[in-house]
Scaffold this active site. Structure first.
Site, PDB file in Angstrom:
ATOM      1  CD  GLU A  80      -2.719  -1.135   0.168  1.00 31.17           C
ATOM      2  OE1 GLU A  80      -2.273  -0.117  -0.441  1.00 31.17           O
ATOM      3  OE2 GLU A  80      -3.932  -2.100  -0.210  1.00 31.17           O
ATOM      4  CG  HIS A  99      -4.081   0.506   5.916  1.00 28.81           C
ATOM      5  ND1 HIS A  99      -5.476   0.188   5.912  1.00 28.81           N
ATOM      6  CD2 HIS A  99      -3.740  -0.824   5.316  1.00 28.81           C
ATOM      7  CE1 HIS A  99      -5.741  -0.689   5.024  1.00 28.81           C
ATOM      8  NE2 HIS A  99      -4.954  -1.527   4.673  1.00 28.81           N
TER       9      HIS A  99
END
Ligand SMILES: [Zn+2]
Length: 221
Positions: A80, A99
């Site tokens: 990511e 995250h």
């Protein structure tokens, strides 16, 4: 000896240890980053991809440039990383991104429902509702773009069918954003048993958003 950014990498490692201790991640899900501005370039300190947390060490915290080319470390940067970079490019005020796939926030993400503003601290610390970004496949440019759009100037956002992203001026703020999102999501689920959480009145939300903007250094509207 060239710079190894050990201090910044240790900060990221500590943040990883906190999300594990708080039960916000499992396996190798989730990722953490912070940015470093050097005289020559901006760098990303980011967790390596696919390393289970029980085996995670300082060697698994990498430094890459904003083209995701390696600067320190030999692992594969988080899948990511594009999402983290998109947030940093869109939000000059943000220096840390966390995250996770925490359970209650993920339940809202799975239901594609925003975490509505129901508690005062949520609006003051997160900036309002935690909105749901449109769906994008994991690790895609599309997901990164949708994340930035739905985040706006707030401190947290849900990734549809996926998880939650918290941002801040430092790792403490970004961690606080994912922790608070998880807690408010849990409160809303529990409130459903009691007849449902009541959304804060619009004028209260506006006043609290002004406080959020002031606390976070945004210009008054
Ligand atoms: Zn994820």
């Amino acid at each position: 000896m060239s710079e190894t950014y050990e201090t910044e990498r240790r900060e990221v490692l500590r943040a990883v240890e906190r999300i594990v201790a708080a039960g916000l991640v499992a396996g190798s899900s989730g990722n953490v980053s912070r940015r470093i501005a050097t005289p020559d370039a901006e760098l990303l300190v980011v967790t390596a991809s696919g390393v289970p947390y029980h085996r995670f060490t300082l060697d698994d915290v990498l430094v890459v440039d904003f083209d995701i080319d390696p600067v320190v470390g030999e692992g594969v940067p988080s899948s990511e990383s594009l999402l983290h970079l998109a947030v940093y490019r869109a939000r000059p005020d943000v220096s840390a991104v966390v995250h996770t796939h925490s359970v209650y926030a993920s339940a809202f993400a799975a239901a594609a429902r925003p975490v509505l503003p129901v508690l005062d601290e949520q609006v003051v610390l997160l900036g309002g509702a935690v909105e749901v970004a449109e769906y994008g496949p994991s690790a895609s440019e599309e997901l990164a773009a949708h994340c930035v759009t739905a985040l706006g100037e707030r401190a947290a956002v849900l990734l549809r069918s996926h998880g939650v992203v918290g941002v801040g001026r430092d790792l403490d703020e970004a961690l606080a954003a994912v922790e608070l999102t998880e807690r408010v999501a849990q409160v809303q689920v529990l409130s459903a048993v009691l007849g449902g959480a009541q959304e804060l009145p619009a004028d209260v939300v506006r006043t609290e958003q002004a406080v959020y903007r002031m606390l976070h250094g945004f210009a008054p509207q």
